[in-house]
Design a protein around this motif. Sequence first.
Motif, mmCIF file in Angstrom:
data_model
loop_
_atom_site.group_PDB
_atom_site.id
_atom_site.type_symbol
_atom_site.label_atom_id
_atom_site.label_comp_id
_atom_site.label_asym_id
_atom_site.label_seq_id
_atom_site.Cartn_x
_atom_site.Cartn_y
_atom_site.Cartn_z
ATOM 1 N N ASN A 60 16.701 -34.900 88.576
ATOM 2 C CA ASN A 60 17.977 -35.116 87.884
ATOM 3 C C ASN A 60 18.451 -33.798 87.273
ATOM 4 O O ASN A 60 17.680 -33.041 86.698
ATOM 5 N N ILE A 61 19.711 -33.519 87.478
ATOM 6 C CA ILE A 61 20.322 -32.262 87.032
ATOM 7 C C ILE A 61 21.519 -32.621 86.158
ATOM 8 O O ILE A 61 22.617 -32.886 86.650
ATOM 9 N N VAL A 62 21.256 -32.696 84.855
ATOM 10 C CA VAL A 62 22.285 -33.099 83.907
ATOM 11 C C VAL A 62 22.253 -32.159 82.709
ATOM 12 O O VAL A 62 21.200 -31.596 82.379
ATOM 13 N N PRO A 63 23.379 -31.982 82.004
ATOM 14 C CA PRO A 63 23.382 -31.109 80.816
ATOM 15 C C PRO A 63 22.665 -31.741 79.629
ATOM 16 O O PRO A 63 22.007 -31.059 78.847
ATOM 17 N N ARG A 64 22.827 -33.064 79.469
ATOM 18 C CA ARG A 64 22.150 -33.791 78.390
ATOM 19 C C ARG A 64 21.891 -35.211 78.866
ATOM 20 O O ARG A 64 22.692 -35.792 79.582
ATOM 21 N N HIS A 65 20.776 -35.779 78.416
ATOM 22 C CA HIS A 65 20.331 -37.055 78.971
ATOM 23 C C HIS A 65 20.912 -38.272 78.252
ATOM 24 O O HIS A 65 20.910 -38.326 77.015
ATOM 25 N N ASP A 66 21.380 -39.221 79.038
ATOM 26 C CA ASP A 66 21.593 -40.562 78.521
ATOM 27 C C ASP A 66 20.245 -41.270 78.456
ATOM 28 O O ASP A 66 19.297 -40.917 79.170
ATOM 29 N N THR A 67 20.156 -42.302 77.608
ATOM 30 C CA THR A 67 18.942 -43.097 77.477
ATOM 31 C C THR A 67 19.099 -44.359 78.320
ATOM 32 O O THR A 67 19.989 -45.170 78.065
ATOM 33 N N ILE A 68 18.259 -44.528 79.325
ATOM 34 C CA ILE A 68 18.353 -45.672 80.227
ATOM 35 C C ILE A 68 17.467 -46.801 79.704
ATOM 36 O O ILE A 68 16.269 -46.612 79.492
ATOM 37 N N TYR A 69 18.063 -47.976 79.527
ATOM 38 C CA TYR A 69 17.316 -49.148 79.058
ATOM 39 C C TYR A 69 16.971 -50.010 80.277
ATOM 40 O O TYR A 69 17.573 -51.063 80.513
#
Length: 270
Positions: A60-69
Amino acid sequence: MATTVNDTFYISHGSPTLSIDESLPARHFLQSWKDKVFPQKPKSILVISGHWDTSFPAVNIVPRHDTIYDFYGFPDPMYKLKYPAPGAPELGLRVKELLVASGFKRVDEDRERGLDHGAWVPLMLMYPEADIPVCQLSVQSERDGFYHYNLGKASAPLKDEGVLIIGSGSATHNLSSSKRNLGGSGVVVPWALEFDTWLKDALLQGRYEDVSHYEEKAPHAKMAHPWPDHLYPLHVAIGAAGENAKAKLIHHSWQLGSLSYASYQFTTAS
């Protein structure tokens, strides 16, 4: 110059309730991580979680992570937890580069995916400040343990670049059995104990090839892991440490009679 990270780890993250249940010894173990297990602050973290399963390796290449539930029917407070760790795009591309150079012909880039609970739950306890860049690497459950060992072997140079490599799964992972044991006596069922003991002995004795072929070698392998996704992060951690790495059991506890929180440290031989 980045500090070298000599160790890789396999963490059993068990149930999602690890995120809130103060009664779980594994929770306290992870909270003591920086004081008792790994005081060195890594430049970034590569997490291989059993909850990201793809046909081909993916980062995964993202600037900041979302939290996956990615869990259902649990207490409401669990869905309010956040772990907004920065992404590690450069690390993701570096992982891809290493895998392709090692013969993995296709490595996908996911530019939307955040952290699943196999990643953020333990990291939330280990590094609550959420200030270390994180990248996730997926598993491929239709492949075998040796394939994932090679996935880790290809990633090994990252340790010299200050990257902490963590496999996150569960030493035993039979959810049907765990559900049957809800409200039970807490006594560990024999098949889970036998598999967990075999795995511990094989790792501490350095029988990593046996672990790569655990389906044929281990007792109750299919019962302990009806699907292999939660054990394959272990193979990646071993591969990244190297065939002569020394294993150490750094935590052991049980939940629901069949869910092992056994966690291991692999120190690369000098």
